[in-house]
Design a protein around this motif. Structure first.
Motif, PDB file in Angstrom:
ATOM      1  N   VAL A 135       0.846  -1.200   0.000  1.00 22.42           N
ATOM      2  CA  VAL A 135       0.000   0.000   0.000  1.00 22.42           C
ATOM      3  C   VAL A 135       0.880   1.247   0.000  1.00 22.42           C
ATOM      4  N   LEU A 136       1.909   1.245   0.843  1.00 22.56           N
ATOM      5  CA  LEU A 136       2.821   2.388   0.910  1.00 22.56           C
ATOM      6  C   LEU A 136       3.704   2.469  -0.326  1.00 22.56           C
ATOM      7  N   ARG A 137       4.110   1.315  -0.830  1.00 26.89           N
ATOM      8  CA  ARG A 137       4.962   1.311  -2.021  1.00 26.89           C
ATOM      9  C   ARG A 137       4.222   1.885  -3.231  1.00 26.89           C
ATOM     10  N   VAL A 138       2.984   1.486  -3.414  1.00 27.64           N
ATOM     11  CA  VAL A 138       2.203   2.005  -4.536  1.00 27.64           C
ATOM     12  C   VAL A 138       2.007   3.512  -4.383  1.00 27.64           C
ATOM     13  N   ALA A 139       1.745   3.966  -3.167  1.00 25.22           N
ATOM     14  CA  ALA A 139       1.610   5.405  -2.930  1.00 25.22           C
ATOM     15  C   ALA A 139       2.901   6.130  -3.270  1.00 25.22           C
ATOM     16  N   GLU A 180       9.526   4.042   3.759  1.00 22.44           N
ATOM     17  CA  GLU A 180       8.723   4.385   2.582  1.00 22.44           C
ATOM     18  C   GLU A 180       8.337   5.862   2.599  1.00 22.44           C
ATOM     19  N   THR A 181       8.006   6.382   3.777  1.00 24.42           N
ATOM     20  CA  THR A 181       7.604   7.786   3.892  1.00 24.42           C
ATOM     21  C   THR A 181       8.757   8.718   3.559  1.00 24.42           C
ATOM     22  N   SER A 182       9.931   8.431   4.090  1.00 22.21           N
ATOM     23  CA  SER A 182      11.083   9.295   3.838  1.00 22.21           C
ATOM     24  C   SER A 182      11.464   9.283   2.360  1.00 22.21           C
ATOM     25  N   VAL A 196      -2.740   9.695  -1.746  1.00 23.14           N
ATOM     26  CA  VAL A 196      -3.100   8.304  -2.028  1.00 23.14           C
ATOM     27  C   VAL A 196      -3.415   7.566  -0.730  1.00 23.14           C
ATOM     28  N   LEU A 197      -2.585   7.760   0.279  1.00 18.80           N
ATOM     29  CA  LEU A 197      -2.835   7.110   1.567  1.00 18.80           C
ATOM     30  C   LEU A 197      -4.156   7.571   2.165  1.00 18.80           C
ATOM     31  N   ALA A 199      -6.781   8.564   0.472  1.00 16.54           N
ATOM     32  CA  ALA A 199      -7.874   8.027  -0.339  1.00 16.54           C
ATOM     33  C   ALA A 199      -8.224   6.589   0.036  1.00 16.54           C
ATOM     34  N   CYS A 200      -7.235   5.802   0.447  1.00 19.77           N
ATOM     35  CA  CYS A 200      -7.508   4.400   0.787  1.00 19.77           C
ATOM     36  C   CYS A 200      -7.685   4.183   2.287  1.00 19.77           C
ATOM     37  N   GLY A 201      -7.540   5.252   3.077  1.00 20.92           N
ATOM     38  CA  GLY A 201      -7.746   5.141   4.518  1.00 20.92           C
ATOM     39  C   GLY A 201      -6.493   4.874   5.315  1.00 20.92           C
ATOM     40  N   ALA A 202      -5.349   4.718   4.645  1.00 19.91           N
ATOM     41  CA  ALA A 202      -4.104   4.388   5.347  1.00 19.91           C
ATOM     42  C   ALA A 202      -3.555   5.567   6.135  1.00 19.91           C
ATOM     43  N   LEU A 203      -3.886   6.789   5.717  1.00 17.10           N
ATOM     44  CA  LEU A 203      -3.371   7.960   6.429  1.00 17.10           C
ATOM     45  C   LEU A 203      -3.896   7.986   7.860  1.00 17.10           C
ATOM     46  N   LYS A 204      -5.130   7.571   8.027  1.00 17.60           N
ATOM     47  CA  LYS A 204      -5.754   7.566   9.361  1.00 17.60           C
ATOM     48  C   LYS A 204      -5.094   6.526  10.263  1.00 17.60           C
TER      49      LYS A 204
END
Length: 410
Positions: A135-139, A180-182, A196-197, A199-204
């Motif tokens: 999920v993070l890689r695609v973002a 991944e974030t850095s 992107v995160l 939109a898919c709910g991963a940011l939360k």
């Protein structure tokens, strides 16, 4: 030896991007045969080797089978019978599942070249859901290739949301999330990673302090874009244009987290959001195990960005307090990074992206004027103990005052 160039090197070669790292897959070999050929084995999770001369990585073709939670719960099979197509099938995106043979012939069993042409980030197989790190890689890939017009395929976006909803991201470890974030923060369009995160709910899940900013209003006279989340993304866009320093980009990302704690009854005003931002920045930084350099600049930016914005109005004594609190005397580079982050904040507003920001140059030059005051002369004049600091501050305030009186903006 039956070797194939794979992954990012093939993808970027077809995109006419610079290829920095080359990875190879070897089919039909074993650990013993690789060692006998002079390759050096590295890594313990699966067989990877360094070429005896080029030191490039060569991995035995392998398959993976889900056996647990998270991104480490896999059983790996790297027997000599594993085919190239089986190896490519375990990869995340079709554009990463292509190979070149020794004759430069493209091997593309999952239509990666077609997705490359259509600018789509599409998963290879349903096994995509087995690794939450994807999920993070695609973002991150969305951030990197946004400049080329890439978008995430709807079916892949749906799978990412499904993985988040099923709690798969809860099994990630902070170090991998930060890695991944850095890397995403250092891309040309880092804001896309966070969009992107979200939109898919991963940011939360991993960035709740950031996620709450969308929907929180700012005063329209200062922020034509109004929404704090939108403003934050605009600031990170500006930071990316100004600097490739990771600490600056991280500070830009989190500089307004304090607004997430403002009492809604006060909206769109955000009094004391500067100090309120310290706690959520610490919480987010500790959760992700963010390096101290990034965390310290982020906290300083939250505390003092409003002071910097008002630099032309501040009294010389207040300017000195800011310089002292920021420890500009011992860490001038960090203070300069603070000013760069403040420039990004000022420009990260709709319609104000190209507006001049004289405050940064003004306060830097005020700092330079104060730096010319020598402690040695104060001691030679007879000052001792605490009086040295008092006299130093007095002289620095006078130096700042003289500079301010003579200051003429360009």
């Amino acid at each position: 030896m039956n070797c194939f160039l794979v992954g990012g090197a093939v993808r970027d070669k077809l995109l006419d991007r610079k290829v920095s790292d080359r990875d190879w897959v070897v089919v039909g070999e074993t650990v013993d045969s690789m060692l006998a050929a002079g390759y050096e084995q590295v890594g313990s999770d699966f067989p990877v080797f360094l070429h005896p001369k080029t030191k490039e990585e060569y991995a035995l073709a392998r398959t993976e089978r889900k056996s647990g939670k998270g991104y480490t719960g896999f059983e790996v099979n790297s027997e000599s019978s594993v085919t190239l197509e089986e190896d490519l099938k375990r990869r995340d995106l079709t554009i990463n599942a292509m190979a070149l043979d020794k004759n430069q012939q493209l091997i593309d069993p999952f239509n990666g070249q077609n997705d490359l042409h259509n600018r789509l980030l599409r998963h290879v197989s349903p096994a995509f859901v087995e690794d939450p790190l994807r999920v993070l890689r695609v973002a991150r890939f969305a951030a990197r290739y946004h400049q080329y017009g890439f978008e995430i395929a709807p079916e892949t976006a749906s799978l990412m949301k499904q993985m988040v909803d099923q709690g798969e991201l809860d099994h990630l470890v902070p170090e991998r999330v930060w890695k991944e974030t850095s890397r995403a923060l250092l891309e040309k369009d880092p804001d896309i990673f966070f969009e992107v995160l979200r939109a898919c709910g991963a940011l939360k899940v991993w960035f709740p302090e950031l996620d709450v900013l969308w929907g929180i209003p700012n005063p329209v006279q200062w922020h034509p874009e109004v929404d704090t989340g939108i403003h934050t993304m605009m600031v990170i866009q500006q930071a990316a244009k100004l600097s490739d320093n990771l600490a600056i980009r991280y500070a830009a990302l989190v500089h307004d987290l304090g607004k997430g704690l403002t009492d809604p009854a006060q909206w769109p005003s955000h009094r004391e959001h500067e100090e309120l931002g310290v706690a959520p920045i610490r919480a987010l930084s500790e959760r992700l195990k963010v390096p101290n350099e990034c965390k310290e600049l982020a906290i300083m930016t939250s505390e003092y960005h409003t002071h910097i914005h008002r630099a032309l109005e501040l009294r010389p004594a207040t300017i000195l307090k800011v310089l002292n609190h920021c420890d500009a005397w011992r860490k001038p580079e960090r203070f300069n990074n603070l000013l760069t982050t403040c420039i990004a904040d000022a420009k990260g507003r709709t319609g104000l992206e190209n507006r001049d920001y004289p405050q940064a140059e003004f306060i830097w030059n005020a700092y330079q004027a104060a730096m010319k005051v020598e402690v040695k002369s104060i001691i030679e004049a007879g000052a001792t103990g605490k009086n040295i600091k008092l006299r130093l501050d007095e002289k620095r305030i006078n130096a700042i005052r003289e500079f301010k009186q003579a200051y003429q903006p360009d």
